[in-house]
Design an enzyme around this catalytic site. Structure first.
Site: not given
Ligand SMILES: CCCCCCCCCCCC(=O)SCCNC(=O)CCNC(=O)[C@H](O)C(C)(C)COP(=O)(O)OP(=O)(O)OC[C@H]1O[C@@H](n2cnc3c(N)ncnc32)[C@H](O)[C@@H]1OP(=O)(O)O
Length: 229
Positions: A152, A174, A197
């Site tokens: 991740d 996997n 995005r």
């Molecule tokens: C230098 C070092 C620095 C440091 C760098 C460190 C990097 C750290 C990396 C770790 C990051 C994390 O762990 S983050 C923490 C874990 N993740 C989360 O908590 C995310 C929780 N979920 C969310 O916030 C939200 O669901 C998002 C942001 C993922 C999407 O929300 P949204 O932007 O409102 O999207 P939404 O309008 O619903 O949907 C837009 C489009 O995306 C699609 N879509 C939405 N969700 C999904 C999905 N899960 N899988 C597939 N497709 C999806 C929809 O079908 C739609 O398709 P279409 O109609 O457009 O075709």
């Protein structure tokens, strides 16, 4: 319109800028540390060798620091906090005043020991990871959740370096072979495509000698807009 994550975004963007194009010290992300320093508090860059690192991960570190000399690769600094606002002891009370990045929340050697190098042209990141004894799953083996965390973070960093602040939308992993606890593994992560995005990333996880494929994964990271109301 970006609002509440703007400072964080600026920080990440600045950090990306430092690692992406700024005048880097050899192999380093340049003055990234200044981003995280304030008069009182300097957060330590944890992507540097410490006594818990094995010979193997040190060798890989040295090899890639050499690759950084022509600027094609950059070492990615890594801190306990993701933005200066977090790096100073927050004013928040209680537990939340102790918030820090999960993968940097263990003392040296006990948890996630890693260093990442990013290649902006190839849009890929290589992570050398040594899982400590507090990341045990089945006896003597690395916990699958610990590997998922590193996939991740590595995938997230690959997207962050190409985009800005991202959130993980999904992660498909996997688990092909168990990973001996304490061993050094290599996580290769690359951007396969960007749609608006959405960043589509793929990763593989191998042994250092590339003879064992431990895992492969795909992930989607989203630029995380905070919609204006
Ligand atoms: C230098 C070092 C620095 C440091 C760098 C460190 C990097 C750290 C990396 C770790 C990051 C994390 O762990 S983050 C923490 C874990 N993740 C989360 O908590 C995310 C929780 N979920 C969310 O916030 C939200 O669901 C998002 C942001 C993922 C999407 O929300 P949204 O932007 O409102 O999207 P939404 O309008 O619903 O949907 C837009 C489009 O995306 C699609 N879509 C939405 N969700 C999904 C999905 N899960 N899988 C597939 N497709 C999806 C929809 O079908 C739609 O398709 P279409 O109609 O457009 O075709």
């Amino acid at each position: 319109m970006l609002r509440s994550c703007a400072p964080r975004l600026r920080t990440l963007g600045a950090l990306r800028g430092l690692t992406g194009g700024a005048r880097p010290a050899v192999g380093d992300a340049g003055p990234a540390l200044r981003l995280f320093s304030s008069e009182k508090f300097i957060d330590k860059d944890r992507s540097l060798p410490n006594p818990s690192w094995s010979k193997e991960i040190r060798l890989l570190f040295d090899q890639f620091m050499k690759k950084c000399e022509d600027g094609s690769w950059k070492r990615v600094p890594s801190y306990r906090y993701i933005s200066p606002q977090d790096s100073k002891p927050t004013k928040e009370e209680g537990q939340m005043s102790r918030a820090r990045i999960f993968s940097r929340s263990y003392d040296d050697g006990l948890g996630f020991e890693f260093v990442m190098f990013h290649n902006d042209v190839e849009k890929r990141t290589v992570c050398f990871f040594q899982g400590g004894p507090h990341l045990q799953g089945p006896s003597g083996l690395l916990h699958g959740g610990a590997l998922a965390t590193m996939i991740d973070v590595t995938g997230g960093v690959t997207a962050v370096m190409t985009g800005e602040f991202v959130m993980t939308a999904n992660l498909n992993i996997n688990f092909k072979r168990p990973i001996p606890l304490g061993s050094v593994i290599v996580i290769n992560s690359q951007i396969d495509k960007v749609e608006g995005r959405k960043f589509f990333v793929s990763c593989d996880v191998q042994s250092v000698d590339e003879k064992t494929l431990y895992s492969n994964a795909t992930a989607r990271f989203f630029l995380n807009y905070i919609h204006s109301d």
